[in-house]
Design a protein around this motif. Structure first.
Motif, PDB file in Angstrom:
ATOM      1  N   GLU A  88       0.821  -1.215   0.000  1.00 20.50           N
ATOM      2  CA  GLU A  88       0.000   0.000   0.000  1.00 20.50           C
ATOM      3  C   GLU A  88       0.855   1.266   0.000  1.00 20.50           C
ATOM      4  OE1 GLU A  88      -2.557  -0.287   3.302  1.00 20.50           O
ATOM      5  OE2 GLU A  88      -3.811  -1.896   2.464  1.00 20.50           O
ATOM      6  N   ASN A  89       1.935   1.248   0.807  1.00 21.35           N
ATOM      7  CA  ASN A  89       2.793   2.438   0.854  1.00 21.35           C
ATOM      8  C   ASN A  89       3.618   2.606  -0.406  1.00 21.35           C
ATOM      9  OD1 ASN A  89       1.867   2.960   3.418  1.00 21.35           O
ATOM     10  ND2 ASN A  89       3.556   1.892   4.432  1.00 21.35           N
ATOM     11  N   GLY A  90       3.777   1.554  -1.131  1.00 18.80           N
ATOM     12  CA  GLY A  90       4.595   1.622  -2.334  1.00 18.80           C
ATOM     13  C   GLY A  90       3.826   1.997  -3.578  1.00 18.80           C
ATOM     14  N   LYS A  91       2.553   2.404  -3.437  1.00 18.76           N
ATOM     15  CA  LYS A  91       1.773   2.807  -4.598  1.00 18.76           C
ATOM     16  C   LYS A  91       2.352   4.080  -5.204  1.00 18.76           C
ATOM     17  CE  LYS A  91      -2.699   0.929  -3.156  1.00 18.76           C
ATOM     18  NZ  LYS A  91      -4.092   1.278  -2.781  1.00 18.76           N
ATOM     19  N   GLY A  92       2.503   4.062  -6.485  1.00 14.11           N
ATOM     20  CA  GLY A  92       2.970   5.243  -7.179  1.00 14.11           C
ATOM     21  C   GLY A  92       1.815   6.132  -7.584  1.00 14.11           C
ATOM     22  N   LEU A  93       2.168   7.277  -8.150  1.00 13.00           N
ATOM     23  CA  LEU A  93       1.148   8.232  -8.582  1.00 13.00           C
ATOM     24  C   LEU A  93       0.282   7.637  -9.682  1.00 13.00           C
ATOM     25  CD1 LEU A  93      -0.059  11.068  -8.514  1.00 13.00           C
ATOM     26  CD2 LEU A  93       1.717  11.784 -10.134  1.00 13.00           C
ATOM     27  N   LEU A  94       0.916   6.923 -10.595  1.00 15.14           N
ATOM     28  CA  LEU A  94       0.159   6.342 -11.700  1.00 15.14           C
ATOM     29  C   LEU A  94      -0.843   5.315 -11.193  1.00 15.14           C
ATOM     30  CD1 LEU A  94      -0.183   6.306 -14.757  1.00 15.14           C
ATOM     31  CD2 LEU A  94       1.541   4.492 -14.881  1.00 15.14           C
ATOM     32  N   THR A  95      -0.419   4.497 -10.214  1.00 13.64           N
ATOM     33  CA  THR A  95      -1.336   3.496  -9.648  1.00 13.64           C
ATOM     34  C   THR A  95      -2.502   4.177  -8.934  1.00 13.64           C
ATOM     35  OG1 THR A  95       0.528   1.993  -9.350  1.00 13.64           O
ATOM     36  CG2 THR A  95      -1.482   1.518  -8.110  1.00 13.64           C
ATOM     37  N   THR A  96      -2.192   5.229  -8.177  1.00 10.39           N
ATOM     38  CA  THR A  96      -3.261   5.949  -7.479  1.00 10.39           C
ATOM     39  C   THR A  96      -4.254   6.562  -8.460  1.00 10.39           C
ATOM     40  OG1 THR A  96      -1.710   6.461  -5.684  1.00 10.39           O
ATOM     41  CG2 THR A  96      -3.726   7.781  -5.821  1.00 10.39           C
ATOM     42  N   GLN A  98      -4.861   5.556 -11.464  1.00 11.53           N
ATOM     43  CA  GLN A  98      -5.609   4.468 -12.101  1.00 11.53           C
ATOM     44  C   GLN A  98      -6.723   3.957 -11.193  1.00 11.53           C
ATOM     45  OE1 GLN A  98      -3.182   1.157 -13.217  1.00 11.53           O
ATOM     46  NE2 GLN A  98      -4.804   0.111 -14.354  1.00 11.53           N
ATOM     47  N   GLU A  99      -6.416   3.789  -9.908  1.00 10.33           N
ATOM     48  CA  GLU A  99      -7.444   3.331  -8.970  1.00 10.33           C
ATOM     49  C   GLU A  99      -8.559   4.375  -8.835  1.00 10.33           C
ATOM     50  OE1 GLU A  99      -5.498   2.471  -5.345  1.00 10.33           O
ATOM     51  OE2 GLU A  99      -4.593   0.585  -6.044  1.00 10.33           O
ATOM     52  N   THR A 100      -8.177   5.656  -8.830  1.00 13.70           N
ATOM     53  CA  THR A 100      -9.192   6.708  -8.756  1.00 13.70           C
ATOM     54  C   THR A 100     -10.088   6.702  -9.982  1.00 13.70           C
ATOM     55  OG1 THR A 100      -7.663   8.061  -7.442  1.00 13.70           O
ATOM     56  CG2 THR A 100      -9.537   9.190  -8.439  1.00 13.70           C
ATOM     57  N   TRP A 101      -9.503   6.506 -11.151  1.00 14.87           N
ATOM     58  CA  TRP A 101     -10.295   6.457 -12.378  1.00 14.87           C
ATOM     59  C   TRP A 101     -11.265   5.276 -12.373  1.00 14.87           C
ATOM     60  CZ3 TRP A 101     -12.454   8.703 -16.186  1.00 14.87           C
ATOM     61  CH2 TRP A 101     -12.839   8.000 -17.334  1.00 14.87           C
ATOM     62  N   VAL A 102     -10.775   4.142 -11.900  1.00 17.15           N
ATOM     63  CA  VAL A 102     -11.654   2.958 -11.816  1.00 17.15           C
ATOM     64  C   VAL A 102     -12.779   3.213 -10.824  1.00 17.15           C
ATOM     65  CG1 VAL A 102     -11.749   0.532 -11.131  1.00 17.15           C
ATOM     66  CG2 VAL A 102      -9.833   1.361 -12.514  1.00 17.15           C
ATOM     67  N   ALA A 103     -12.435   3.840  -9.673  1.00 19.43           N
ATOM     68  CA  ALA A 103     -13.466   4.147  -8.683  1.00 19.43           C
ATOM     69  C   ALA A 103     -14.479   5.148  -9.226  1.00 19.43           C
ATOM     70  CB  ALA A 103     -12.819   4.695  -7.406  1.00 19.43           C
ATOM     71  N   PHE A 104     -14.049   6.029 -10.136  1.00 13.36           N
ATOM     72  CA  PHE A 104     -14.966   7.025 -10.689  1.00 13.36           C
ATOM     73  C   PHE A 104     -15.964   6.405 -11.665  1.00 13.36           C
ATOM     74  CE2 PHE A 104     -15.686   9.818 -14.407  1.00 13.36           C
ATOM     75  CZ  PHE A 104     -16.597  10.673 -13.828  1.00 13.36           C
ATOM     76  N   TYR A 105     -15.497   5.595 -12.597  1.00 17.17           N
ATOM     77  CA  TYR A 105     -16.426   5.114 -13.625  1.00 17.17           C
ATOM     78  C   TYR A 105     -17.139   3.830 -13.244  1.00 17.17           C
ATOM     79  CZ  TYR A 105     -13.174   1.478 -15.339  1.00 17.17           C
ATOM     80  OH  TYR A 105     -12.374   0.375 -15.461  1.00 17.17           O
ATOM     81  N   SER A 106     -16.613   3.098 -12.241  1.00 15.68           N
ATOM     82  CA  SER A 106     -17.251   1.826 -11.901  1.00 15.68           C
ATOM     83  C   SER A 106     -18.681   2.001 -11.386  1.00 15.68           C
ATOM     84  CB  SER A 106     -16.398   1.062 -10.882  1.00 15.68           C
ATOM     85  OG  SER A 106     -16.186   1.843  -9.713  1.00 15.68           O
TER      86      SER A 106
END
Length: 770
Positions: A88-96, A98-106
């Motif tokens: 979890e602490n090793g998440k990069g900006l791109l991963t964050t 991407q997860e935000t985008w998935v949370a938005f459109y899902s």
């Protein structure tokens, strides 16, 4: 060590086998390193098999003691937790992102996929609701609800009848002003709220007596969200917009947009309440929000509704934000124009945030409707701003003095009060919105500098806001004192002696306050700027050290500048000059027009401006301090009676002391000082008067006019300079030719020139001697 019973040991081993299988199949191979049990009766290390099959794990556990199994399980669980935390602490900006985008459109995709079952699931919820009560139970429920609502309405009507006299008589349109309108609307709003409170308590009392807990679970949200909240919103809207009484309206909006906003505000509250009620109704009747996603469609409808209202009524909302105050700035006009577009943008951004939170399964937070609270305060922003400007306009003390200086100070004071009110209101709204989102800014700001970006940002914002308020308060106080000092100085009307200077200066505060204001503002900006930078987690110690070194370098490299500044400070402490006073510095004369921390500017009475550093002032002569004495010379022929001239001077002085235009400017009246001297023309009579600085030239001009008139009335002539040329045979002057006349005129001119040069030499000698 206590011996573990065989059944319990077998249970531990079984749990160990199952757990190791789960952990072994779900953790990476890198975690399968040799481990030493945390507890055990042997020091032998226990290693996991290379291949974690059920048979291998069963064989390994069979060889291990109970304590070894327990220790191995604890170590494996710690390793899994550490691996998850590291991931979890090793998440990069791109991963964050991407997860935000998935949370938005899902949520949108999920809601669209649930459309085929949307109505069937609601039918199922209604069927469950009907089945839970039965037909007869539903009839009882609605009948009891009707009785409770009727009781509430009756209680409200009685309350309104009892409090009718509180509202008072209707205010006529021609008699309406802010206080009468506010008084009437406040009393009416109080009656509405008191009626709603009576409605609520009567309905609740009857409802609790008639309905059982299962029936209350449906009736309470229904009445709260679909009846009470919309009526509360209508009362609040009536107070602010007064849709049917333009003369009582507190905001600057016409009848059309007032009615439009009033109706749609009630519609928004009703739609939002229906959304909250329906989501709760489905959950209580066996249909969760995941099965229908109806909350997505209703919430989207609310946000679209808000955006449409703001876009449609953008002209009315801009007028409302602009207000009726004529003293508005270009910034106010720009904010009024941009406000509807900003509101539409906020509605869109709020919807996006709701979608992201829903994608992260934060439904518990969304059930408290923080997005509706945010949009409520957004809708209330024009009313808050109007209230601030109205209070400032009507509570601001009256303008001190008259003229452009007083008017400019009054406007600046009003602008400062408005800015301070807006900052305070903005902070209040931010705190309310943050509290709705369960984001405690106060605790966050107290968490410590540099721990999190959000903490730093909040501290930075609070520091800047506090510094700005202090900046405006200091400016407000100093400007008001400065305006009071400037307008208390009586200006001299008319021509000040033909522009010869020597006018009276301002007060000491008029001179010192501008420098004090600049110094205070600079100090506030520097201090709070450093505090704000420090709140971002940046160490300001190097900045302070660098500033100290820089100041030391400037001090050594600019000793003359330091001398000027220090000299200016002591000149101001000694009160050697003030703005507006006429002074002389080393032969340079002029009116003090402007002062700074390094130099002063003198305006000569012919228009020249001299800039003089304080360090170059060896001696300063002030011609405008406290009082001024002016002595006037009049030359009369030798045969004039001096006593007669004295009486004329005394008469003029007495008359001018009675004149309203001059009497307040005299400190001592104009009077004669007798015969001053004899010259080759006549008798020089001298008079003097004492007056306030800046008025002496106007008085002198009037005295000259009156002396001339009195001399004419008494047959006294002013002595004239004459040149007499003695000619041999002067009795035959009539027979002179042109050549003789030219020679005589040249001789007379030469004699006059010699006398003028002699007088000038005497004046220069007297000046040098002085």
């Amino acid at each position: 060590m206590k011996t573990v019973s065989r059944p319990f040991a077998r249970i531990i081993k079984i749990i160990g086998i199952v757990t190791l299988m789960a952990l072994g199949l779900s953790t990476p191979l890198a975690a399968q390193n040799p481990m030493v049990p945390s507890t055990g009766d042997t020091s032998e290390a226990v290693a996991l098999p290379d291949t974690l099959t059920p048979e291998a794990i069963h064989e390994m556990v069979a060889r291990m003691s109970d304590d070894q199994v327990r220790g191995l399980l604890l170590d494996r669980l710690d390793a899994v937790a550490a691996a998850q935390t590291k991931a979890e602490n090793g998440k990069g900006l791109l991963t964050t992102l991407q997860e935000t985008w998935v949370a938005f459109y899902s949520p949108t995709v999920d809601a669209v996929s649930k459309l085929p079952v949307l109505f069937s699931k609601h039918g199922e919820a209604l069927s469950n609701f009907r089945a839970s009560f039965g037909n007869q139970g539903l009839l009882k429920l609605f009948a009891f609800m009707g009785i409770a609502i009727a009781a509430g309405i009756a209680a409200e009507m009685v309350t309104n009848l009892l409090t009718r006299r509180w509202q008072g008589a209707e205010t006529a349109a021609e008699d309406a002003n802010l206080w009468t309108a506010l008084s009437f609307l406040t009393r009416r709003f109080g009656r509405d709220i008191l009626g709603l409170v009576a409605f609520y308590f009567a309905l609740r009392t009857v409802g609790l007596a008639l309905l059982n807990p299962a029936q209350l679970a449906f009736a309470a949200p229904f009445v709260t969200y679909l009846i009470w909240f919309p009526r509360l919103g209508a009362a609040l809207s009536r107070f602010v917009l007064a849709p049917h009484r333009s003369d009582l309206r507190l905001v600057n909006v016409d009848d059309h947009w007032a009615g439009f906003l009033h109706r749609n505000l009630i519609g928004l509250v009703l739609l939002g309440g229906f959304t909250l009620f329906l989501v709760g109704f489905d959950a209580r009747n066996g249909v969760t929000i995941f099965e229908t996603r109806v909350s997505f469609w209703l919430n989207t409808a609310v946000h679209i509704y808000v955006a449409l209202v703001f876009w449609t009524a953008r002209q009315g909302l801009s007028d409302m934000m602009l207000g009726t105050d004529p003293d508005r700035s270009r910034f106010d006009e720009w904010v009024a124009w941009a406000y509807p577009f900003f509101a539409v943008g906020v509605a869109a951004v709020t919807w996006i945030i709701v979608q992201i939170l829903a994608g992260h399964q934060q439904f518990k937070l969304l059930l408290t409707a923080p997005h509706y609270t945010t949009m409520f305060w957004l809708l209330l922003a024009p009313a808050i701003d109007t209230a601030i400007r109205g209070l400032v306009r009507h509570l601001l003390p009256p303008m001190i003095g008259e003229g452009p200086v007083a008017e400019a100070a009054y406007k600046a004071t009003k602008r400062s009060y408005i800015k301070i009110g807006r900052v305070v209101a903005g902070l209040f709204v931010i705190l309310r919105v943050a509290d709705a989102w369960q984001f405690d800014l106060r605790n966050l700001a107290a968490a410590g500098v540099g721990e999190r970006f959000a903490t730093n940002f909040v501290e930075f914002t609070m520091t800047i806001a506090t510094g700005y308020v202090i900046y405006e308060l200091v400016s407000l106080y100093v400007n008001r004192k400065l305006a009071k000092e400037q307008t208390s100085v009586t200006a001299v009307e008319g021509d000040l002696g033909g522009g010869e200077g020597g006018g009276a200066g301002g007060s000491r505060l008029t001179t010192v306050l501008p420098l004090a204001l600049v110094s205070a503002q600079t100090g506030i900006i520097v201090i709070f700027g450093l505090l704000a930078v420090g709140s971002l987690g940046i160490d300001i110690t190097p900045l302070l050290a660098g500033a100290g070194i820089l100041g030391l370098a400037i001090g050594f490299g600019a000793q003359k500048l330091v001398t000027d500044v220090v000299s200016g400070v002591f000149f101001l402490i000694d009160d050697a000059f003030r703005v507006g006073e006429y002074v002389e510095v080393s032969g340079t004369m002029g009116t003090v027009e402007k002062i700074s921390i390094r130099s002063m500017q003198l305006r000569h009475h012919r228009g020249l401006v001299h800039t003089i550093p304080y360090g170059e002032i060896p001696k300063l002569t002030n011609f405008s301090r406290d009082w001024v004495i002016m002595k006037l010379m009049f030359t009369v022929p030798f045969d004039t009676d001096p006593n007669k001239v004295k009486k004329i001077f005394k008469k003029i002085g007495a008359e001018m002391m009675q004149e309203p235009l001059f009497k307040d400017d005299f400190l001592e009246p104009f009077k004669s000082q007798g015969v001053f001297q004899f010259d080759d023309v006549g008798i020089v009579m001298r008079g003097k008067f004492m007056a306030k600085p800046g008025t002496q030239f106007t008085i002198r001009k009037e005295i000259y006019n009156r002396v001339r008139k009195e001399f004419d009335a008494n047959g006294i002539e002013f002595a004239r300079r004459e040149v007499r040329v003695a000619l041999p045979g002067g009795e035959e002057v009539e027979n002179l030719n042109e050549a003789d006349k030219t020679a005589i005129a040249a001789a007379a001119g030469a004699a006059v020139q010699q006398q003028v040069e002699a007088k000038q030499a005497e004046a220069d000698a007297a000046k040098k001697a002085k």
